[in-house]
Design a protein around this motif. Structure first.
Motif, mmCIF file in Angstrom:
data_model
loop_
_atom_site.group_PDB
_atom_site.id
_atom_site.type_symbol
_atom_site.label_atom_id
_atom_site.label_comp_id
_atom_site.label_asym_id
_atom_site.label_seq_id
_atom_site.Cartn_x
_atom_site.Cartn_y
_atom_site.Cartn_z
ATOM 1 N N GLU A 127 11.190 47.259 -40.404
ATOM 2 C CA GLU A 127 9.181 46.470 -41.147
ATOM 3 C C GLU A 127 9.812 45.270 -40.815
ATOM 4 O O GLU A 127 9.039 44.199 -41.680
ATOM 5 C CB GLU A 127 8.754 46.907 -42.714
ATOM 6 C CG GLU A 127 8.865 48.888 -42.458
ATOM 7 C CD GLU A 127 8.235 48.924 -43.621
ATOM 8 O OE1 GLU A 127 8.480 47.769 -44.882
ATOM 9 O OE2 GLU A 127 8.365 49.914 -44.208
ATOM 10 N N SER A 128 10.167 44.414 -39.708
ATOM 11 C CA SER A 128 10.894 43.550 -39.223
ATOM 12 C C SER A 128 10.997 42.453 -40.635
ATOM 13 O O SER A 128 10.757 41.178 -40.313
ATOM 14 C CB SER A 128 9.396 43.034 -39.079
ATOM 15 O OG SER A 128 8.086 42.867 -40.502
ATOM 16 N N VAL A 129 12.184 43.345 -41.400
ATOM 17 C CA VAL A 129 12.623 42.413 -42.662
ATOM 18 C C VAL A 129 14.046 43.023 -42.185
ATOM 19 O O VAL A 129 14.765 44.109 -42.263
ATOM 20 C CB VAL A 129 12.381 43.027 -44.049
ATOM 21 C CG1 VAL A 129 12.330 42.470 -45.587
ATOM 22 C CG2 VAL A 129 10.767 42.708 -43.296
ATOM 23 N N LEU A 130 14.579 41.827 -42.908
ATOM 24 C CA LEU A 130 15.998 41.546 -43.256
ATOM 25 C C LEU A 130 16.770 42.416 -43.740
ATOM 26 O O LEU A 130 16.143 42.552 -45.641
ATOM 27 C CB LEU A 130 16.523 40.594 -43.129
ATOM 28 C CG LEU A 130 18.202 40.458 -42.495
ATOM 29 C CD1 LEU A 130 18.755 41.009 -41.611
ATOM 30 C CD2 LEU A 130 18.913 39.104 -43.076
ATOM 31 N N LYS A 131 17.507 43.745 -43.431
ATOM 32 C CA LYS A 131 17.805 44.418 -44.549
ATOM 33 C C LYS A 131 19.647 44.401 -44.818
ATOM 34 O O LYS A 131 20.459 44.980 -43.794
ATOM 35 C CB LYS A 131 18.326 45.884 -44.800
ATOM 36 C CG LYS A 131 16.261 46.333 -44.673
ATOM 37 C CD LYS A 131 15.681 46.810 -46.019
ATOM 38 C CE LYS A 131 14.638 46.718 -46.378
ATOM 39 N NZ LYS A 131 13.799 46.934 -48.147
ATOM 40 N N LEU A 132 19.839 43.877 -46.445
ATOM 41 C CA LEU A 132 21.176 43.271 -45.761
ATOM 42 C C LEU A 132 22.210 45.259 -46.869
ATOM 43 O O LEU A 132 23.437 45.142 -45.862
ATOM 44 C CB LEU A 132 21.473 42.513 -46.804
ATOM 45 C CG LEU A 132 21.459 41.132 -47.411
ATOM 46 C CD1 LEU A 132 21.311 40.615 -47.933
ATOM 47 C CD2 LEU A 132 22.403 40.615 -46.355
ATOM 48 N N CYS A 133 21.167 45.757 -47.048
ATOM 49 C CA CYS A 133 22.075 46.565 -47.558
ATOM 50 C C CYS A 133 21.328 48.592 -47.778
ATOM 51 O O CYS A 133 20.089 48.233 -47.644
ATOM 52 C CB CYS A 133 23.214 46.999 -49.074
ATOM 53 S SG CYS A 133 22.218 45.900 -50.599
ATOM 54 N N GLN A 134 21.597 49.523 -47.725
ATOM 55 C CA GLN A 134 20.980 50.798 -48.284
ATOM 56 C C GLN A 134 21.213 51.621 -49.437
ATOM 57 O O GLN A 134 22.316 51.253 -49.736
ATOM 58 C CB GLN A 134 20.864 51.194 -46.784
ATOM 59 C CG GLN A 134 20.866 50.910 -45.829
ATOM 60 C CD GLN A 134 19.096 50.499 -45.327
ATOM 61 O OE1 GLN A 134 18.662 51.175 -45.544
ATOM 62 N NE2 GLN A 134 18.858 49.831 -44.578
ATOM 63 N N ALA A 146 15.518 44.964 -51.248
ATOM 64 C CA ALA A 146 14.215 44.825 -51.650
ATOM 65 C C ALA A 146 14.089 43.608 -51.631
ATOM 66 O O ALA A 146 12.918 43.518 -50.802
ATOM 67 C CB ALA A 146 13.300 45.751 -52.589
ATOM 68 N N LEU A 147 14.574 43.019 -51.999
ATOM 69 C CA LEU A 147 14.583 41.990 -53.109
ATOM 70 C C LEU A 147 14.605 40.777 -51.547
ATOM 71 O O LEU A 147 15.875 40.968 -50.790
ATOM 72 C CB LEU A 147 15.908 40.889 -53.648
ATOM 73 C CG LEU A 147 15.942 41.769 -55.451
ATOM 74 C CD1 LEU A 147 16.457 41.649 -56.157
ATOM 75 C CD2 LEU A 147 13.849 42.134 -55.553
ATOM 76 N N PRO A 148 14.199 38.983 -51.879
ATOM 77 C CA PRO A 148 14.120 38.934 -50.488
ATOM 78 C C PRO A 148 15.885 38.362 -50.605
ATOM 79 O O PRO A 148 16.378 37.862 -51.732
ATOM 80 C CB PRO A 148 12.926 37.322 -50.734
ATOM 81 C CG PRO A 148 12.210 37.872 -51.363
ATOM 82 C CD PRO A 148 12.703 38.930 -52.711
ATOM 83 N N MET A 149 16.166 37.498 -49.375
ATOM 84 C CA MET A 149 17.451 37.038 -48.969
ATOM 85 C C MET A 149 17.360 35.585 -50.038
ATOM 86 O O MET A 149 18.248 35.704 -51.082
ATOM 87 C CB MET A 149 17.771 36.671 -47.613
ATOM 88 C CG MET A 149 19.379 35.648 -47.593
ATOM 89 S SD MET A 149 20.546 36.688 -47.859
ATOM 90 C CE MET A 149 20.394 37.800 -46.161
ATOM 91 N N GLU A 150 16.784 34.918 -50.559
ATOM 92 C CA GLU A 150 16.550 33.652 -51.852
ATOM 93 C C GLU A 150 17.124 33.963 -52.422
ATOM 94 O O GLU A 150 17.518 33.370 -53.493
ATOM 95 C CB GLU A 150 15.345 33.091 -51.163
ATOM 96 C CG GLU A 150 14.514 32.414 -50.190
ATOM 97 C CD GLU A 150 14.692 33.676 -48.503
ATOM 98 O OE1 GLU A 150 14.279 34.505 -49.493
ATOM 99 O OE2 GLU A 150 14.060 32.609 -47.860
ATOM 100 N N VAL A 151 16.647 35.192 -53.112
ATOM 101 C CA VAL A 151 16.226 35.982 -54.494
ATOM 102 C C VAL A 151 17.649 36.263 -55.027
ATOM 103 O O VAL A 151 18.710 35.777 -56.224
ATOM 104 C CB VAL A 151 15.348 36.730 -54.806
ATOM 105 C CG1 VAL A 151 15.894 37.407 -56.282
ATOM 106 C CG2 VAL A 151 13.870 36.136 -54.511
ATOM 107 N N LEU A 152 18.459 36.916 -53.743
ATOM 108 C CA LEU A 152 19.901 37.339 -53.726
ATOM 109 C C LEU A 152 20.604 36.487 -53.519
ATOM 110 O O LEU A 152 21.452 35.974 -54.539
ATOM 111 C CB LEU A 152 20.271 38.512 -52.618
ATOM 112 C CG LEU A 152 19.449 39.862 -52.384
ATOM 113 C CD1 LEU A 152 19.643 39.969 -51.317
ATOM 114 C CD2 LEU A 152 19.784 40.449 -54.028
ATOM 115 N N MET A 153 20.296 35.507 -52.976
ATOM 116 C CA MET A 153 21.012 34.021 -53.204
ATOM 117 C C MET A 153 21.695 33.649 -54.350
ATOM 118 O O MET A 153 22.214 33.055 -55.410
ATOM 119 C CB MET A 153 20.787 33.355 -52.168
ATOM 120 C CG MET A 153 21.676 33.658 -50.099
ATOM 121 S SD MET A 153 23.215 34.198 -50.317
ATOM 122 C CE MET A 153 24.151 32.850 -51.476
#
Length: 403
Positions: A127-134, A146-153
């Motif tokens: 869905e045009s969103v980058l997924k780091l893991c499943q 489901a968290l944005p990359m900024e929150v994960l960092m």
């Protein structure tokens, strides 16, 4: 070969009529070779089919479908009984645990040297969103992917914390490919390097990355304490009757703990580490004999890294003595005591930067009334034993501030 020749001889019209010419030896060899090639192709096709069934069984077993896996295992071994030993398989990086597929070993092992670039190429877009893991299992709850990359960092910066717990960051990178990519973020390692060396690490040269600089450049460690034990024999006083003189074995410890913000604590006490180490977890310790100060790293021209620290005794507010204030004719001269310490950082054994050897120790007394400073340098002898690092897990168990 024998079976092909036997079937050729039993074929109708072969050897039954003496009038018909018998086939030549060359023609017979051609037929035998064709039969052998057909048999070889059949065996290869059967082995390939068995390989596909076996790999399908492995995939079903990883997904938890044991009944289906047993069915495919049985079909594969019916075709080729030793198919298990004819397959060399490694885990494919196509997934993080769901539907793990297996591929045969090939020349692609050299491409796995750079795991970071390999994992980055395998990131999935949904869905045009980058997924780091499943998620491994379906759940109604929100997965961390489901968290944005900024929150994960930001979460990863809390893991490192202001105590520079990069060991926990490395352990977190073992969870999955996405966490591995986040743990290799250059910004995290750059901030860690700036906190350790300050302005002296503006350039990466000669290192290729900030992570390589942090791991390879000499530095003090923050997830534990440096400890030394000194033992010596001291002669005691003579007995009252003069018949013997006692000898005493003296043991004491030195503890030094460094913090990422440049502060340092030092304590000299006869108490053993089991009693002292928990007290050195924070700088707000209640130990009276503790010395507090600041340190800096210095690298000489001979590539030897030294640690220089200036420490003073913890200030205590003393109540005013009203009882004898009118009877003192000579005022007590106030002075400040500070200790200057020089240590050389080196490695021993399999651990890096785990040893400190003494190079300088002096006491500076500054009189407030005159401003004069008296310096007393101590001779570095066998009483100054090296300090060895001991990691303490409780020091990094909690995070007070993010990196």
């Amino acid at each position: 070969m024998f079976r092909a020749q036997w079937m050729f001889e039993l074929a109708p019209g072969v050897g039954t009529s003496p009038a018909e010419p018998r086939p030549s030896r060359a023609a017979r060899g051609t037929l035998l070779k064709a039969a052998a090639d057909a048999k070889g192709k059949h065996e290869l096709a059967k082995e390939e089919k068995a390989r596909e069934l076996f790999l399908r069984a492995v995939e079903e077993e990883q997904n938890g479908a044991l009944y289906e896996a047993i069915k495919f295992y049985r079909r594969a071994m019916q075709l080729v009984p030793d198919i298990e030993f004819k397959i060399t398989y490694t885990r494919s990086p196509d997934s993080d645990g769901v539907g793990n597929s297996y591929i045969e070993d090939s020349d692609g092992d050299s491409k796995m040297a750079d795991l970071l670039s390999c994992f980055q190429q395998q990131l999935t877009f949904q869905e045009s969103v980058l997924k780091l893991c499943q998620p491994e299992l379906e759940s109604s709850q929100t997965h961390i992917s489901a968290l944005p990359m900024e929150v994960l960092m930001y979460i990863f910066r809390w893991v490192v914390s202001s105590d520079l717990d990069l060991r926990s960051l490395e352990q977190l990178s073992l969870v999955c490919r996405g966490f591995y990519i986040c743990a290799r973020d250059p910004e995290i390692w750059r901030l860690a390097c700036l906190k350790v060396w300050g302005r002296s690490c503006v350039k990466l040269v000669p290192y290729s990355s900030w992570r390589e600089m942090f791991l390879g450049r000499p530095r003090v460690r923050f997830d534990g304490v440096y400890i030394s034990k000194t033992t010596y024999i001291r002669q005691g006083e003579q007995s009252l009757d003069g018949f013997y003189r006692a000898w005493h074995q003296v043991e004491y410890y030195r503890y030094i703990r460094f913090f990422p913000d440049g502060s340092v604590m030092m304590l000299t006490t006869p108490e053993e580490p089991q009693a002292i180490v928990p007290r050195l977890r924070t700088r707000s310790t209640r130990t009276d004999a503790i010395l507090l100060g600041h340190y800096r790293l210095s690298q000489d021209t001979d590539n030897q890294t030294k640690v220089f620290a200036v420490i003073t005794k913890k200030k205590e507010e003393k109540p005013l003595d009203y009882k004898y204030r009118y009877f003192r004719r000579v005022p007590v001269q106030e002075a400040e005591h500070s200790f200057h310490v020089g240590l050389q950082l080196c490695s021993s054994g399999h651990q890096r930067f785990n040893k400190l050897t003494w190079v300088h120790h002096s006491c500076h007394i500054t009189y407030k009334s005159t401003g004069e400073t008296a310096v007393s340098a101590f001779e570095i002898d066998k009483m100054y034993t090296p300090l060895f690092f001991a990691r303490v897990r409780s020091y990094t168990a909690f995070s007070e501030r993010p990196l």
